[in-house]
Design an enzyme around this catalytic site. Sequence first.
Site, PDB file in Angstrom:
ATOM      1  CE  LYS A  14     -22.792  19.584  15.122  1.00  0.00           C
ATOM      2  NZ  LYS A  14     -23.068  18.704  16.199  1.00  0.00           N
ATOM      3  CE  LYS A  50     -26.174  12.066  20.652  1.00  0.00           C
ATOM      4  NZ  LYS A  50     -25.447  13.302  20.875  1.00  0.00           N
ATOM      5  CE  LYS A  92     -24.625  12.538  11.858  1.00  0.00           C
ATOM      6  NZ  LYS A  92     -23.626  12.630  12.952  1.00  0.00           N
TER       7      LYS A  92
HETATM    8  P1  ATP Z   1     -25.373  15.525  16.412  1.00  0.00           P
HETATM    9  O1  ATP Z   1     -26.124  15.306  15.155  1.00  0.00           O
HETATM   10  O2  ATP Z   1     -26.152  16.145  17.512  1.00  0.00           O
HETATM   11  O3  ATP Z   1     -24.025  16.156  16.188  1.00  0.00           O
HETATM   12  P2  ATP Z   1     -24.772  12.719  16.316  1.00  0.00           P
HETATM   13  O4  ATP Z   1     -26.051  12.023  15.990  1.00  0.00           O
HETATM   14  O5  ATP Z   1     -23.754  12.830  15.228  1.00  0.00           O
HETATM   15  O6  ATP Z   1     -25.078  14.104  17.003  1.00  0.00           O
HETATM   16  P3  ATP Z   1     -22.753  12.135  18.251  1.00  0.00           P
HETATM   17  O7  ATP Z   1     -22.865  12.319  19.709  1.00  0.00           O
HETATM   18  O8  ATP Z   1     -22.003  13.172  17.510  1.00  0.00           O
HETATM   19  O9  ATP Z   1     -24.158  11.971  17.571  1.00  0.00           O
HETATM   20  O10 ATP Z   1     -22.150  10.705  17.919  1.00  0.00           O
HETATM   21  C1  ATP Z   1     -22.082   9.631  18.809  1.00  0.00           C
HETATM   22  C2  ATP Z   1     -21.557   8.415  18.094  1.00  0.00           C
HETATM   23  O11 ATP Z   1     -22.542   7.889  17.206  1.00  0.00           O
HETATM   24  C3  ATP Z   1     -20.325   8.673  17.224  1.00  0.00           C
HETATM   25  O12 ATP Z   1     -19.477   7.558  17.291  1.00  0.00           O
HETATM   26  C4  ATP Z   1     -20.890   8.825  15.851  1.00  0.00           C
HETATM   27  O13 ATP Z   1     -19.950   8.527  14.850  1.00  0.00           O
HETATM   28  C5  ATP Z   1     -22.014   7.802  15.885  1.00  0.00           C
HETATM   29  N1  ATP Z   1     -23.092   8.166  14.975  1.00  0.00           N
HETATM   30  C6  ATP Z   1     -23.787   9.324  14.994  1.00  0.00           C
HETATM   31  N2  ATP Z   1     -24.743   9.326  14.053  1.00  0.00           N
HETATM   32  C7  ATP Z   1     -24.632   8.138  13.415  1.00  0.00           C
HETATM   33  C8  ATP Z   1     -25.327   7.541  12.313  1.00  0.00           C
HETATM   34  N3  ATP Z   1     -26.319   8.179  11.714  1.00  0.00           N
HETATM   35  N4  ATP Z   1     -24.963   6.318  11.909  1.00  0.00           N
HETATM   36  C9  ATP Z   1     -23.941   5.647  12.523  1.00  0.00           C
HETATM   37  N5  ATP Z   1     -23.248   6.158  13.549  1.00  0.00           N
HETATM   38  C10 ATP Z   1     -23.582   7.382  14.003  1.00  0.00           C
END
Ligand code: ATP
Length: 338
Positions: free
Chosen positions: A120, A205, A202
């Site tokens: 980040k 979001k 990955k």
């Molecule tokens: P960002 O990319 O904005 O940091 P993120 O997609 O990683 O966000 P978070 O809010 O950080 O989302 O994560 C919310 C939950 O979803 C956490 O438990 C995280 O481990 C899970 N998660 C996030 N992305 C994935 C993915 N691609 N596959 C499975 N689990 C995920």
Amino acid sequence: MEDLVNNIPKKVVYSGIQPTGIITIGNYIGAIDNWLKLQEDYNSLFSIVDLHALTVRQNPAEYRQRALSFFAQYLAAGIDPNKAIIYFQSHVKEHAELCWILNCFTYVGEMTRMTQFKDKSKKNEDNINMGLLDYPVLMAADILLYQTDLVPVGVDQKQHLEIARDIAIRFNNLYSPTFKVPEGYIPKQGAKIFSLQDPTGKMSKSDPDPNASVAIIEDPDSIMRKFKRAVTDCETTVEIREDKPGILNLLTIMSAMTGQTIESLADEYRDGGYAKFKQAVGESVVEKFRPLREEYNRLMQDKGYLMQVAKDGAEKASRIAYRTMQKVKRKIGLVELK
Ligand code: ATP
Ligand code: LTN
């Protein structure tokens, strides 16, 4: 907080999602899907971690709207306020309070080593703020405040969980047992759903490429379009192979949507060509989330209800958090007001 029939205290589950970007099918498969199962048997708390997401700049009006939308999506997904405590992190002041105290038991070196901090920091070079560095300590506070046993998250959160455990153990060793030492609950399959545009990265979001991720409340046409365009490989057979990450990702997604194993899906779609397979994956996602999307639209018309659930949740969470804080303050020697 008791199993009334057997009179044994139920175990505690805690998890949260930051209100950034959109809730993706990755978040659903990696986290929310497990929350739904766990809420049946545990004392569960699920939060919108709106203090965490302040570590990157947010537009206030959009932020408020998005946080509320995420809250409605929790409910629409089936998180049930009669079974679980659902609330906004910022409504329970003990999160920030415990974070400060735990900061004094966390080393700067531990924080600068965190993979997410490094990633980040690279992405936000002009805003490497203290919150970004302190993010894992706030997460530890979230978890430890509720004497959590289990934390259902995707695999990317493993390092943060480890540090939460380390902080709990360190504090317990210094002052006698105070915090439950939490365990992660990471699904065997689906702990990391990959980007539809780059199946080695990955699904995130906040990915700026809209074709890389799919929202759980996305409209059917858009879902189908994204799956049709999903990056795979230049072969034609649907097979489970390490060197076919795009196909494996689509199989994993469809398996989570339908409950069929990836092996049986690979058998079924093996020779039908990628176009047909992608169409089927898209349809499984559309069908799985159709009721969720409808319920979400209904809930967003009923802000009064949403705010009532949020208020109840915050009150219940605060009662538990307050108890832990009293214990912590006593242990470290802060003067009590009687
Ligand atoms: P960002 O990319 O904005 O940091 P993120 O997609 O990683 O966000 P978070 O809010 O950080 O989302 O994560 C919310 C939950 O979803 C956490 O438990 C995280 O481990 C899970 N998660 C996030 N992305 C994935 C993915 N691609 N596959 C499975 N689990 C995920
Ligand atoms: N850092 C987590 C979100 C989060 C969390 C938590 C998850 C904040 N506090 C407590 C589980 C328990 C993430 O997914 N990015």
